[in-house]
Design a protein around this motif. Structure first.
Motif, PDB file in Angstrom:
ATOM      1  N   GLN A  19      -3.454  -0.835   6.567  1.00 25.50           N
ATOM      2  CA  GLN A  19      -4.190  -0.276   5.435  1.00 25.50           C
ATOM      3  C   GLN A  19      -3.222   0.247   4.379  1.00 25.50           C
ATOM      4  OE1 GLN A  19      -7.125   1.824   8.345  1.00 25.50           O
ATOM      5  NE2 GLN A  19      -7.591   2.461   6.272  1.00 25.50           N
ATOM      6  N   HIS A  76      -1.733  -2.635   2.427  1.00 24.70           N
ATOM      7  CA  HIS A  76      -2.676  -3.139   1.416  1.00 24.70           C
ATOM      8  C   HIS A  76      -2.812  -2.154   0.254  1.00 24.70           C
ATOM      9  CE1 HIS A  76      -3.610  -6.622   3.765  1.00 24.70           C
ATOM     10  NE2 HIS A  76      -3.997  -5.897   4.785  1.00 24.70           N
ATOM     11  N   HIS A  77      -2.771  -0.861   0.562  1.00 29.13           N
ATOM     12  CA  HIS A  77      -2.868   0.146  -0.491  1.00 29.13           C
ATOM     13  C   HIS A  77      -1.643   0.097  -1.394  1.00 29.13           C
ATOM     14  CE1 HIS A  77      -3.857   4.092  -2.314  1.00 29.13           C
ATOM     15  NE2 HIS A  77      -5.084   3.654  -2.071  1.00 29.13           N
ATOM     16  N   ASN A  97       0.099  -2.471  -1.998  1.00 23.56           N
ATOM     17  CA  ASN A  97       0.032  -3.714  -2.764  1.00 23.56           C
ATOM     18  C   ASN A  97      -1.083  -3.741  -3.809  1.00 23.56           C
ATOM     19  OD1 ASN A  97       2.161  -5.715  -2.127  1.00 23.56           O
ATOM     20  ND2 ASN A  97       1.552  -5.176  -0.044  1.00 23.56           N
ATOM     21  N   LYS A  98      -1.906  -2.720  -3.856  1.00 26.68           N
ATOM     22  CA  LYS A  98      -2.849  -2.589  -4.970  1.00 26.68           C
ATOM     23  C   LYS A  98      -2.108  -2.202  -6.246  1.00 26.68           C
ATOM     24  CE  LYS A  98      -6.733  -0.360  -4.554  1.00 26.68           C
ATOM     25  NZ  LYS A  98      -7.722   0.684  -4.172  1.00 26.68           N
ATOM     26  N   TYR A  99      -0.956  -1.567  -6.096  1.00 23.39           N
ATOM     27  CA  TYR A  99      -0.239  -1.003  -7.246  1.00 23.39           C
ATOM     28  C   TYR A  99       1.156  -1.592  -7.463  1.00 23.39           C
ATOM     29  CZ  TYR A  99      -4.038   2.257  -6.601  1.00 23.39           C
ATOM     30  OH  TYR A  99      -5.287   2.793  -6.452  1.00 23.39           O
ATOM     31  N   GLU A 159       4.094  -4.934  -5.774  1.00 18.05           N
ATOM     32  CA  GLU A 159       4.279  -6.039  -4.829  1.00 18.05           C
ATOM     33  C   GLU A 159       5.289  -5.615  -3.780  1.00 18.05           C
ATOM     34  OE1 GLU A 159       4.879  -9.979  -6.399  1.00 18.05           O
ATOM     35  OE2 GLU A 159       3.703  -9.481  -8.183  1.00 18.05           O
ATOM     36  N   ASN A 207      -7.928   5.538   3.055  1.00 23.46           N
ATOM     37  CA  ASN A 207      -7.048   5.071   1.972  1.00 23.46           C
ATOM     38  C   ASN A 207      -6.807   6.125   0.893  1.00 23.46           C
ATOM     39  OD1 ASN A 207      -6.800   2.511   3.213  1.00 23.46           O
ATOM     40  ND2 ASN A 207      -8.752   1.928   2.320  1.00 23.46           N
ATOM     41  N   TRP A 208      -7.051   7.379   1.195  1.00 18.18           N
ATOM     42  CA  TRP A 208      -6.754   8.469   0.271  1.00 18.18           C
ATOM     43  C   TRP A 208      -5.610   9.303   0.838  1.00 18.18           C
ATOM     44  CZ3 TRP A 208     -11.410  11.143  -2.488  1.00 18.18           C
ATOM     45  CH2 TRP A 208     -12.248  10.163  -3.036  1.00 18.18           C
ATOM     46  N   TYR A 240       4.348   3.543  -7.243  1.00 15.38           N
ATOM     47  CA  TYR A 240       3.153   3.713  -6.428  1.00 15.38           C
ATOM     48  C   TYR A 240       2.724   5.184  -6.389  1.00 15.38           C
ATOM     49  CZ  TYR A 240       0.310   4.308  -2.253  1.00 15.38           C
ATOM     50  OH  TYR A 240      -0.688   4.663  -1.384  1.00 15.38           O
ATOM     51  N   THR A 278       1.496   6.568  -9.701  1.00 18.00           N
ATOM     52  CA  THR A 278       0.143   6.093  -9.986  1.00 18.00           C
ATOM     53  C   THR A 278      -0.889   6.873  -9.174  1.00 18.00           C
ATOM     54  OG1 THR A 278       0.997   3.889 -10.489  1.00 18.00           O
ATOM     55  CG2 THR A 278      -1.362   4.058  -9.999  1.00 18.00           C
TER      56      THR A 278
END
Length: 191
Positions: free
Chosen positions: A4, A7-8, A10-12, A14, A76-77, A124, A127
Motif C-alpha cells: 500500500q 502504491h501511495h 507512486n501516486k506522487y 515514480e 493510506n493516511w 512525496y 505533497t
C-alpha cells in the motif's frame, strides 16, 4: 500489506520496486487493538505513522477535560503531531485506535536518513504535508462558515466512510459539537 505504501508513493512520484525494497527496512509494522493508545500527550513525538488498515483519531483534552478530536486517519493516511515530530518535542495530542489497526511507523531519525538516501521522497512528503495543511484550512472554513447542523451534514455527505466507521461521539468531537446535539439533528432528519 506494505505494498500500500509503495502504491501511495507512486501516486506522487515514480519509485521502482527495487528502491521500495530498500526503503521498507526504514519502517516497522505496528499493530494496535481498538482503543489502544499509540501516542500520549506529554510524551516525545518520535514517530510518523502510515495506516495500512484500520482507523485512528488524534485528540487533546480541553481545560474542562473534554476530548476534542482534531484528526482522523484511515487506510493510506499519515498521522502524527507534525510540529512536535519536526521539532522533536513533547506533544499536546494523543492518538488512539478507533478500530483494530495496522501501521507502518518510522522514527524521526530514520525518516531523516531515508530522505538523505532517497531525496526524491522529499517531494512525496512535501505533497502529503501540503494536502494535510489544505484539508485543515478547509475544515476551518466550514467550522467558521456553516451552522452546526450544516457542518454535521456536510461532513457526513462528504466523508460517508467516516460516518459509517467512526462512532458518532468522535464525529461530534471532531466537528466541535456535543454527542447530544448530533443525536438531536440526526433524529430531526429522520422525522
Amino acid at each position: 500489506m506494505p505494498k500500500q505504501l509503495f502504491h501511495h508513493f507512486n501516486k506522487y512520484l515514480e519509485l521502482t520496486e527495487e528502491h521500495f525494497q530498500e526503503i521498507l527496512p526504514f519502517f516497522e509494522i505496528r499493530i494496535l487493538k481498538k482503543k489502544e493508545v499509540l501516542m500520549e500527550a506529554g510524551n516525545m513525538c518520535t514517530h510518523n505513522h502510515f495506516v495500512l488498515e484500520g482507523c485512528l483519531h488524534m485528540f487533546f483534552l480541553n481545560d474542562k477535560g473534554t476530548e476534542r478530536t482534531v484528526q482522523f486517519a484511515i487506510e493510506n493516511w499519515w498521522i502524527t503531531d507534525d510540529l512536535a515530530y519536526l521539532n522533536q518535542t513533547t506533544t499536546d495530542f494523543s492518538i488512539q485506535a478507533v478500530e483494530n489497526t495496522r501501521l507502518l511507523t518510522i522514527t524521526h531519525d530514520k525518516q531523516g536518513q531515508l530522505l538523505k538516501e532517497f531525496p526524491q521522497l522529499e517531494k512525496y512528503f512535501r505533497t502529503i504535508y501540503q494536502i494535510s495543511y489544505g484539508a485543515a484550512l478547509v475544515k476551518m472554513r466550514y467550522l467558521f462558515g456553516l451552522t452546526k447542523e450544516e457542518i454535521y451534514f456536510h461532513f457526513t455527505e462528504q466523508f460517508p466512510l467516516f460516518a459509517q466507521r467512526v462512532p458518532q461521539y468522535l464525529i461530534a468531537s471532531f466537528l466541535g459539537l456535543t454527542p447530544e446535539y448530533v443525536s438531536e439533528i440526526r433524529a430531526k432528519k429522520r422525522s
